[in-house]
Design an enzyme around this catalytic site. Structure first.
Site, PDB file in Angstrom:
ATOM      1  N   THR A 126     -60.283   7.894 -16.909  1.00 33.39           N
ATOM      2  CA  THR A 126     -59.248   6.878 -17.092  1.00 33.39           C
ATOM      3  C   THR A 126     -57.958   7.426 -16.508  1.00 33.39           C
ATOM      4  OG1 THR A 126     -60.310   6.021 -19.084  1.00 33.39           O
ATOM      5  CG2 THR A 126     -57.974   5.492 -18.775  1.00 33.39           C
TER       6      THR A 126
ATOM      7  N   LYS B  22     -59.757  -1.217 -17.915  1.00 32.65           N
ATOM      8  CA  LYS B  22     -59.639  -0.150 -18.917  1.00 32.65           C
ATOM      9  C   LYS B  22     -58.234  -0.104 -19.500  1.00 32.65           C
ATOM     10  CE  LYS B  22     -60.967   3.302 -21.428  1.00 32.65           C
ATOM     11  NZ  LYS B  22     -61.371   4.626 -20.959  1.00 32.65           N
TER      12      LYS B  22
ATOM     13  N   LYS C 249     -51.490   9.775 -23.037  1.00 31.61           N
ATOM     14  CA  LYS C 249     -51.706   9.514 -21.610  1.00 31.61           C
ATOM     15  C   LYS C 249     -52.042   8.051 -21.339  1.00 31.61           C
ATOM     16  CE  LYS C 249     -55.667  10.192 -19.928  1.00 31.61           C
ATOM     17  NZ  LYS C 249     -56.912   9.477 -19.545  1.00 31.61           N
TER      18      LYS C 249
END
Length: 301
Positions: free
Chosen positions: A101, A177, A251
């Site tokens: 990701t 995502k 993140k």
């Protein structure tokens, strides 16, 4: 999980919390995997499922598919183009399968940088957690051309319960995502907020968790992370049992904010959740389980 008789050669880079069980699942499905991680113990942990490589470039050399499963855009760039990076081992026939990701911008930059080396890039971030990674029951959101996806389809089907193609461009998987992580990140944060409020009102957290999981407020994250929060409220060492590190959502919520800025979309709930994860990071909780957001909010009263 799909088991197949003949398979392409797979080079695999990255054996973290998700990468290691995914490699074991791939091995059980019959794939020939040569794997590398900077941590020798991680290689030992998948020895029954993958041949160890001495370097990333060794893992990639001769592979039909090279899987990259690292944590951040900087790590992706380093694996490909840094010192000892795998780009020199890639050919026009190599398919690079990026399962990290890292956000759409990082995928687009990677495709540009690989021009002249290989045009075969498939963007396939995963969702489902460590347990599902170990049973081949992940959701994988796939972006790439039909031709390139066809090459990696057997591997995707070996790792996932569901691996839909969500777009024809590398980067489309990352866009899906980002939306997924917005929902997950907000759900975890609000579970922490709800249980912190319940605790402040003197309610029995175990009963709150049990009762509310039977009604309209139930969700996967409230059931899963909420359960961890209840454990952590009894004994805060429970947050040391890391199934998903807080740093991942620091993140990922940053990637949500970045993607939202690029298209001019307000995401106020995501921004509030991101601030909670950042506060946890500032308190030194990066390597704790992300359910520690409960403690972060409870201590802020």
């Amino acid at each position: 999980m799909t088991t197949i008789a003949t398979t392409p050669a797979v080079g695999w880079i990255g054996l973290g919390a998700m990468g290691a069980p995914m490699v074991r699942t791939a091995g059980q499905a019959g794939f020939s995997v040569r794997a590398f991680d900077l941590n020798p113990a991680a290689l030992d942990a998948v020895a029954e499922a993958a041949d160890p490589a001495a370097s990333a470039i060794e893992a990639a050399t001769g592979a039909d598919i090279v899987v990259v499963m690292v944590a951040t855009p900087a790590q992706l760039e380093s694996v490909l183009f840094g010192e000892g990076g795998i780009a020199p081992a890639l050919t026009t026939e190599t398919t690079v399968l990026i399962m990290s990701t890292v956000g759409p911008a990082a995928i687009e930059a990677t495709c540009t940088a690989l021009e002249g080396t290989t045009a075969r890039v498939v963007d396939a971030p995963v969702s489902g957690g460590v347990a599902r990674a170990g049973t081949g029951d992940l959701l994988i959101m796939v972006g790439g051309s039909a031709e390139d996806v066809a090459v990696v389809r057997p591997l995707l089907d070996g790792l996932a319960a569901n691996a839909p193609v969500v777009g024809s461009r590398p980067g489309d998987g990352q866009r899906f995502k980002v939306v997924n992580q917005l929902l997950c990140g907000v759900h975890i944060a609000v579970a922490g907020e709800a249980l912190a409020l319940a605790d402040s009102m003197g309610l029995d957290l175990e009963q709150v968790h049990e009762v509310l999981n039977t009604g309209a407020a139930a969700s996967f994250m409230f059931a899963d992370r909420g359960g961890r929060m209840v454990e952590g409220a009894r004994d805060d060492t429970a947050f040391d049992e890391v199934r998903s590190a807080l740093s991942i959502f620091v993140k990922d919520m940053g990637l949500v904010s970045e993607a939202a800025r690029e298209v001019g979309q307000e995401v106020p709930l995501a921004a509030s959740a991101e601030a909670i994860y950042q506060r946890g990071s500032e308190l030194g909780h990066d390597r704790k389980d992300d359910s520690i957001v409960y403690q972060v909010l409870r201590e802020e009263r």
